[in-house]
Design a protein around this motif. Structure first.
Motif, PDB file in Angstrom:
ATOM      1  N   MET A  80       1.157   5.464   0.251  1.00 47.88           N
ATOM      2  CA  MET A  80       0.566   6.731   0.649  1.00 47.88           C
ATOM      3  C   MET A  80       1.234   7.840  -0.153  1.00 47.88           C
ATOM      4  SD  MET A  80       0.559   8.709   4.335  1.00 47.88           S
ATOM      5  CE  MET A  80      -0.603   7.584   5.092  1.00 47.88           C
ATOM      6  N   GLU A 140      -5.016   8.643  -8.616  1.00 47.77           N
ATOM      7  CA  GLU A 140      -5.962   7.546  -8.417  1.00 47.77           C
ATOM      8  C   GLU A 140      -7.296   7.871  -9.093  1.00 47.77           C
ATOM      9  OE1 GLU A 140      -7.918   4.135  -6.247  1.00 47.77           O
ATOM     10  OE2 GLU A 140      -5.969   4.564  -7.123  1.00 47.77           O
ATOM     11  N   GLN A 184      -2.423  -0.635  -5.362  1.00 49.00           N
ATOM     12  CA  GLN A 184      -1.887  -0.251  -4.064  1.00 49.00           C
ATOM     13  C   GLN A 184      -2.213   1.183  -3.645  1.00 49.00           C
ATOM     14  OE1 GLN A 184      -0.759  -2.562  -2.258  1.00 49.00           O
ATOM     15  NE2 GLN A 184      -0.516  -4.132  -3.823  1.00 49.00           N
ATOM     16  N   ASP A 205       2.395  -9.647  -4.985  1.00 48.74           N
ATOM     17  CA  ASP A 205       1.806  -9.128  -3.755  1.00 48.74           C
ATOM     18  C   ASP A 205       2.855  -9.099  -2.654  1.00 48.74           C
ATOM     19  OD1 ASP A 205       2.072 -11.770  -2.773  1.00 48.74           O
ATOM     20  OD2 ASP A 205       0.076 -12.309  -3.476  1.00 48.74           O
ATOM     21  N   TRP A 206       2.432  -8.612  -1.476  1.00 52.26           N
ATOM     22  CA  TRP A 206       3.384  -8.455  -0.371  1.00 52.26           C
ATOM     23  C   TRP A 206       3.881  -9.787   0.174  1.00 52.26           C
ATOM     24  CZ3 TRP A 206       2.334 -10.309   4.527  1.00 52.26           C
ATOM     25  CH2 TRP A 206       1.011 -10.674   4.782  1.00 52.26           C
ATOM     26  N   TRP A 236      -0.919   2.332  -8.739  1.00 52.42           N
ATOM     27  CA  TRP A 236      -2.309   2.111  -9.144  1.00 52.42           C
ATOM     28  C   TRP A 236      -2.455   0.801  -9.913  1.00 52.42           C
ATOM     29  CZ3 TRP A 236      -4.834   1.619 -13.849  1.00 52.42           C
ATOM     30  CH2 TRP A 236      -6.237   1.696 -13.801  1.00 52.42           C
ATOM     31  N   SER A 245      -5.573   2.430  -3.454  1.00 47.37           N
ATOM     32  CA  SER A 245      -6.934   2.578  -2.932  1.00 47.37           C
ATOM     33  C   SER A 245      -6.998   2.599  -1.406  1.00 47.37           C
ATOM     34  CB  SER A 245      -7.825   1.454  -3.469  1.00 47.37           C
ATOM     35  OG  SER A 245      -7.287   0.185  -3.123  1.00 47.37           O
ATOM     36  N   LEU A 246      -6.079   1.961  -0.700  1.00 46.13           N
ATOM     37  CA  LEU A 246      -6.152   1.881   0.753  1.00 46.13           C
ATOM     38  C   LEU A 246      -5.765   3.195   1.431  1.00 46.13           C
ATOM     39  CD1 LEU A 246      -6.605   0.188   3.298  1.00 46.13           C
ATOM     40  CD2 LEU A 246      -4.197  -0.509   3.175  1.00 46.13           C
ATOM     41  N   LEU A 247      -4.649   3.770   1.047  1.00 50.02           N
ATOM     42  CA  LEU A 247      -4.126   4.956   1.736  1.00 50.02           C
ATOM     43  C   LEU A 247      -4.187   6.232   0.910  1.00 50.02           C
ATOM     44  CD1 LEU A 247      -0.918   3.323   3.324  1.00 50.02           C
ATOM     45  CD2 LEU A 247      -3.149   3.683   4.397  1.00 50.02           C
ATOM     46  N   SER A 248      -4.457   6.109  -0.384  1.00 50.27           N
ATOM     47  CA  SER A 248      -4.417   7.296  -1.249  1.00 50.27           C
ATOM     48  C   SER A 248      -5.585   7.319  -2.223  1.00 50.27           C
ATOM     49  CB  SER A 248      -3.088   7.331  -2.025  1.00 50.27           C
ATOM     50  OG  SER A 248      -1.988   7.325  -1.141  1.00 50.27           O
ATOM     51  N   ALA A 249      -6.760   6.928  -1.740  1.00 55.39           N
ATOM     52  CA  ALA A 249      -7.927   6.840  -2.619  1.00 55.39           C
ATOM     53  C   ALA A 249      -8.331   8.200  -3.184  1.00 55.39           C
ATOM     54  CB  ALA A 249      -9.104   6.225  -1.872  1.00 55.39           C
ATOM     55  N   PRO A 304       0.833  -1.211   0.000  1.00 56.33           N
ATOM     56  CA  PRO A 304       0.000   0.000   0.000  1.00 56.33           C
ATOM     57  C   PRO A 304       0.864   1.256   0.000  1.00 56.33           C
ATOM     58  CG  PRO A 304      -0.860  -1.599   1.568  1.00 56.33           C
ATOM     59  CD  PRO A 304       0.456  -2.147   1.095  1.00 56.33           C
TER      60      PRO A 304
END
Length: 287
Positions: free
Chosen positions: A50, A91, A80, A175-176, A76, A82-86, A48
């Motif tokens: 920010m 975005e 990654q 993925d992570w 995007w 949408s969670l912290l920077s929607a 994710p």
């Protein structure tokens, strides 16, 4: 935990001497720079992100900066933002473009146009950014094809990966958990996908963050049809010898096909494989 990632600054840079003279990279530093730069954005596509878009007065706004836009686009494409920077401008812009077209290939062309309108210090930076974003568009297509078990989309993505020389994408994590495309294909029991990924050169011995290869789950063997197939099917000859030069192996295979072909099935004892390869080449008749 907090990870501070000094991306571009961590690479060998062109310096300046005390007298103002330019200190160029050595050949080794140049090779390191050119090898690492295209992979700089991988972390943005895995975790994710920010977006902190504040800049000093008089500086290029964050959304207009070429590299800032490129990195946000990479995040995007990896899902990654949408969670912290929607609410970030990038975005919102890319979501609108995605809604307008369901074709990721077309979206890739749109991203090229958007990048061309951004501010880069050097023209070569724009071209490098386009290449990098093109790779992450392919990575997104690969991920979507596997998750939807679409063999047509997978074949299309693999063809473009091959034609564009983006072979490293086959072994990059999605993925992570550091799951590669082959990990995901086995996990969703996409048997046809496993066949095509192995034939394209995916490495079935790579571990994820837990240490699992694609045929394992918490180190226990997976029992699905896709996992059994992955165990049985040999990897592409150029990937059967980790660390070996693909070009050298292909040259040997072309020159001594009857001697080299059987070795492509050897994937367990690497040292013995190299000895067999050396023996086969040294004893084969020269043509």
């Amino acid at each position: 935990d907090v990870l501070i990632f000094f991306d571009f600054m961590s690479l060998p840079q062109v310096g300046q001497g005390a007298g103002g003279d330019i200190l160029k990279r050595t050949m080794q530093e140049k090779r390191t720079f050119e090898e690492c730069l295209p992979s700089m954005g991988v972390l943005y596509s895995m975790f994710p992100v920010m977006v902190c878009d504040e800049v000093l007065s008089g500086q290029t706004p964050y959304p207009e900066s070429g590299w800032c836009f490129s990195e946000s686009s990479t995040a995007w494409l990896g899902g990654q933002l949408s969670l912290l920077s929607a609410d970030s401008p990038v975005e919102q812009l890319l979501n609108e473009r995605r809604a307008a077209t369901h074709d990721l290939q077309q979206l890739g062309s749109d991203l090229d146009e958007l990048l061309a309108s951004k501010k880069f210090l050097h023209r070569t930076d724009l071209e490098m950014s386009k290449t990098m974003i093109g790779g992450f568009v392919l990575k997104r297509r690969l991920m979507n094809a596997i998750s939807s078990k679409s063999i047509d989309k997978l074949q299309s993505a693999l063809k473009d990966i091959r034609d564009g020389c983006f072979h490293s994408l086959l072994d990059q994590p999605l993925d992570w958990n550091l799951n590669t495309p082959l990990h995901i294909a086995v996990a969703v029991n996409f048997t046809e996908g496993v066949i095509h990924l192995l034939e394209a050169g995916s490495n079935k011995h790579l571990p994820n963050l837990r240490g699992d290869t694609p045929v394992q789950w918490h180190l226990f063997p997976r029992l699905s049809a896709a996992a059994r197939l992955c165990r049985r099917k040999p990897m592409h000859p150029s990937r059967s010898l980790p660390g070996a030069s693909k070009a050298l192996f292909q040259m040997a295979a072309d020159r001594y096909p009857s001697s080299i072909a059987p070795l492509s099935r050897t994937t367990t004892d690497i040292d013995q494989t190299f000895q067999d390869l050396e023996s086969a080449v040294s004893t084969a008749p020269v043509s």
